[in-house]
Motif scaffolding. Structure first.
Motif: not given
Length: 439
Positions: A54-56, A70-77, A92-99, A121-131
């Motif tokens: 998360s964060g920077n 888990l990518l939590l929110g917008d992560v910046f290197v 894994i990109g977090d669904f709630k925070t659009k990782g 790189f993939t979705s955090s949801r158990s049933v994965k969907k585009p976006g």
């Protein structure tokens, strides 16, 4: 059109007669689709995250295969740091925070997977969907065609400092790292004010950066978005994205080699989407015409639309053109396959058809198959001149009407893998795959 010079045609005839027998579409001495690609990623399950990003990230960091991130929110290197990702690592990109993960200008990513151990790189949801999550952004300091040396991303990312969104510069040879044997699944989350994110955005990337063997599947936005820069993309795969598969803009100088786009009319979004969208700018006023405008050099592409009933899908408006070329942009396509679109190619109606424009838009040794028309000007139903021009034997193009099952057959050389058979299996399995996706 009839005033096109005989000298130009003669040169093309010589070129075409020498090279007409080359294989078309994706090729290779090794079957690079195996084993790292995955055409049913919704069937896979991964372990729960053990680490949070998360964060920077402001210092060199290594992500290891033994952990799931888990990518939590917008992560910046940031601050010229390098993030190194081991082969086989799952992020894994977090669904709630659009990782999302952004490699800022001057920082680097070393994501060098292997064919047997790709980075995912993939979705955090158990049933994965585009976006389900954001996407991966890499920003460099290679040139764009905008005024000044820098511009900024405008995708609704939320950095701690907006300088982290800057990209572009004056170094076409710049190095932003390695992406190789990487899968990006279910990215492209919608933002409130900026539309859908892209699975992989390459902004101002220099030609020393290595971009190879990348598969994007089920993205709600564009699979690959190339904004300026000078780079080569080799062995790319875009599978059933809702947006465009490959979108080029802002003076991108890009070679796309031996790559694949598989579209489905049943998963496209509300916006018109294509396999290739080639543009030089959003509005003409923002482009500096003293700089290079967008030029895409494509070779051995396979662009295919998977339709259960192509005529019906076209009649109800589910099928678009495969390639759209905007004003002041250039494209050359050689030894490629375009199958099942409406039509194959569309030129922006602002393009004047003359020697100069046709020197910038070339199709040679390309197999146009099973399309409702081949090459048109936007909103102009009369394409006879363009059809005759690109159908001239000097270009060695082929216009055909054959089922895809007959198009992707055994390659001519026994030394080459049977890529067409592999695609044929994907086509044959398409009904079952779509049924599973709709369950």
């Amino acid at each position: 059109m009839k005033k096109l010079t005989q000298i130009t045609l003669l040169c093309l005839l010589v070129y075409g007669s020498v090279s007409a027998q080359q294989e078309k579409g994706i090729i290779g001495y090794n079957n690079w689709l195996n084993p790292w690609t995955e055409f049913q990623p919704n069937k896979l399950e991964y372990n729960k995250p053990t680490q949070i990003l998360s964060g920077n990230i402001d210092k060199d960091t290594k992500l290891t295969k033994r952990d799931v991130y888990l990518l939590l929110g917008d992560v910046f290197v940031i601050d010229s740091a390098t993030v190194t990702i081991e082969p086989g690592t799952v992020i894994i990109g977090d669904f709630k925070t659009k990782g999302s993960l952004t490699i800022t200008n001057g920082s680097k990513i070393i994501a060098d997977g292997t064919s047997t151990d790709p980075i995912i790189f993939t979705s955090s949801r158990s049933v994965k969907k585009p976006g389900d999550w954001g996407g991966l952004f890499i920003l460099g300091n290679a040139p764009t065609n905008k005024f000044g040396n820098e511009t900024s991303l405008n995708y609704g990312l939320e950095p701690s400092d907006f300088k982290y969104l800057n990209y572009g510069g004056d170094n076409p040879d710049s190095y932003s790292g390695i992406l190789r044997h990487v899968r990006i699944e279910f990215a492209g989350k919608r933002t409130k004010d900026y539309g859908y994110l892209n699975a992989l955005t390459l902004a101002g990337i220099g030609q020393q950066t290595i971009i190879e063997n990348i598969m994007v599947s089920y993205c709600e936005g564009n699979s690959f978005s190339i904004l300026g820069g000078e780079l080569t993309m080799d062995k790319m795969v875009s599978y059933k994205s809702s947006g465009s598969d490959y979108k080029f803009n802002y003076g991108a100088q890009c070679n796309v080699i031996n790559s694949l786009a598989i579209r489905s009319p049943y998963v496209s979004g509300a916006e018109v989407s294509r396999c290739l969208y080639v543009s030089a700018y959003d509005t003409k006023d923002e482009a500096d015409f003293t700089k290079k405008q967008t030029f895409v050099e494509a070779e051995n592409l396979t662009l295919i639309n998977l339709s259960n009933d192509l005529d019906y899908d076209i009649s109800v408006g589910l099928v678009n053109e495969s390639i759209y070329i905007a004003q002041d942009a250039s494209l050359t396509s050689d030894k490629s396959v375009i199958s099942g679109f409406n039509p194959a190619v569309v030129f922006d109606n602002g393009i004047t058809i003359n020697n100069d424009s046709l020197e910038k838009i070339k199709f040679t040794r390309t197999y146009f198959n099973n399309c409702k028309g081949n090459i048109f000007i936007e909103n102009d139903p009369n394409n006879e001149d363009l059809e005759n021009w690109y159908g001239n034997r000097a270009f060695s193009n082929v216009y055909s009407k054959a089922p895809d099952a007959e198009t992707f057959i055994n390659a001519n050389s026994s030394k080459r893998p049977d890529f067409r058979l592999r695609i044929n299996r994907i086509i044959a399995a398409n009904d079952a795959i779509d049924d599973d996706e709709n369950d």
